[in-house]
Design an enzyme around this catalytic site. Structure first.
Site, PDB file in Angstrom:
ATOM      1  N   GLY A   1      27.808 -23.994   8.573  1.00 15.50           N
ATOM      2  CA  GLY A   1      28.148 -23.438   7.262  1.00 15.50           C
ATOM      3  C   GLY A   1      27.664 -22.006   7.102  1.00 15.50           C
TER       4      GLY A   1
ATOM      5  CB  ILE B   1      30.644 -33.343   9.885  1.00 20.93           C
ATOM      6  CG1 ILE B   1      31.290 -34.725   9.879  1.00 20.93           C
ATOM      7  CG2 ILE B   1      31.563 -32.272   9.322  1.00 20.93           C
ATOM      8  CD1 ILE B   1      31.439 -35.323   8.488  1.00 20.93           C
ATOM      9  NE  ARG B   2      33.293 -27.472  10.292  1.00 24.02           N
ATOM     10  CZ  ARG B   2      33.351 -26.177  10.576  1.00 24.02           C
ATOM     11  NH1 ARG B   2      34.146 -25.734  11.533  1.00 24.02           N
ATOM     12  NH2 ARG B   2      32.640 -25.295   9.916  1.00 24.02           N
TER      13      ARG B   2
ATOM     14  CE1 TYR C   1      26.553 -26.859  -4.759  1.00 24.50           C
ATOM     15  CE2 TYR C   1      26.140 -25.299  -6.531  1.00 24.50           C
ATOM     16  CZ  TYR C   1      26.028 -25.665  -5.204  1.00 24.50           C
ATOM     17  OH  TYR C   1      25.379 -24.829  -4.328  1.00 24.50           O
TER      18      TYR C   1
END
Ligand code: AKB
Length: 321
Positions: free
Chosen positions: A11, A35-36, A142
């Site tokens: 990120g 996650i990837r 959020y």
């Protein structure tokens, strides 16, 4: 910090923090996870990288055990605008991931960092010089997850003795990786568009002030906070941090010092504008300064000069002047 595991390493914060931690603590001591696993990423290729879905508690525990982790930096989360579009997913991912990360930190006695945000404040919060301790009634999912996370940080510290640390990040401006769906993203987009088109249409309205910070300061402060002696830290939930309070026209004026013909226009997105208006204009960072020496180096002028230079180095340029 000797063996560090980072979630959300691909990120906006993670990609730069991973590189810096590898430099400072040694490549073999930083375990980046996401996650990837894209093939063309420095984070994946220049050190240890593992796939981790933060809602998978077993896999998280396995990685902590395998690598004998002592510090957990939990960054994986949805940002404000995406979370508002998918509130149920935001709760599942932001809270599920955080609880798993705190639990593994409790079980293995890890030092722990996760970011909160200016999104943890709401419309009833004082807008200017927003105090460290004040009303927190956010009106976004959020914000709900960020306040809940702050309370959990306090709880795990007091109840279980987990060494929890956090900051309320403002909008972060960076050139390495784009932010993924935040309200403050205009302050990144504007630099790309300045170089590509010498013009930018802002989705945040004129006169809307929000706190911001340049990524090198954000990365530096995470290390500084994590290295601060535990007994100095009073606010275990999260510290207010910011380097500047700016509106879109301020960024445009800073860009015009380099590109005098740069044009700013507005096409306000009501959702993101509503979120921005529920957040403070400018927060008070004195607790962070006093308790662990927070001291950002980049103001708007210095950040603008560096952003334009770095993006040009990356080849983001078609506008010539
Ligand atoms: C967002 O806009 O969602 C983030 C933040 C301020 O937490 N950049």
């Amino acid at each position: 910090m000797k063996k560090i595991l980072i979630t959300g390493a691909l990120g906006q914060i993670g990609s730069e923090l991973t590189t810096k931690l590898r430099e400072v603590y040694g490549t073999e001591n930083v375990i980046a996870t996401d996650i990837r696993q894209p093939e063309d990423s420095k984070v994946v290729n220049d050190g240890i990288f593992e796939i981790l879905d933060v809602t998978d508690a077993e896999r998280m525990k396995e990685l902590v055990e395998t690598y004998a982790i002592d510090t957990f930096i939990h960054l994986a989360a949805l940002l404000s605008a995406v979370a508002e579009a998918k509130p149920q997913l935001a709760w599942t991912l932001n809270m599920g991931g955080l609880v798993n990360a705190l639990e593994v930190s409790r079980e293995f006695n890890l030092k722990f960092f996760t970011p909160s945000s200016i999104g943890a404040f709401g419309p009833q919060t004082p807008k200017n010089q927003t105090p460290q301790v004040t009303i927190q009634r956010p009106t976004t999912m959020y914000g709900v997850t960020k306040v809940s996370g702050e309370l959990l940080g306090d709880y795990y510290y007091q109840k279980f003795g987990v060494d929890t640390r956090s900051v309320r990040f403002p909008g972060l401006v960076s050139y390495e990786t784009l932010p993924g769906g935040g309200t403050t993203d205009y302050a990144v987009d504007i630099y790309y568009e300045a170089l590509k088109n010498n013009a930018y249409t802002s989705f945040i309205g004129e006169g809307t002030y929000m706190d911001m910070m340049y990524m090198p300061d954000a990365v530096e402060l995470i290390i500084q906070l994590m290295e601060a002696p535990s007994e100095q830290l009073i606010n275990r939930n999260a510290y207010n941090v910011s380097a500047m309070s700016i509106a879109p026209e301020d960024v445009a004026a800073a860009i015009q010092k380099h590109q005098p013909d740069f044009k700013l226009s507005y096409d306000v997105d009501p959702v993101r504008q509503g979120i921005a208006e529920s957040w403070p204009n400018a927060i008070d960072t004195s607790a962070a300064q006093e308790e662990w020496g927070f001291s950002p180096q980049y103001d708007l002028a210095r950040m603008t000069e560096d952003m334009l230079k770095q993006l040009k180095n990356k080849g983001i340029l078609s506008y010539s002047h």
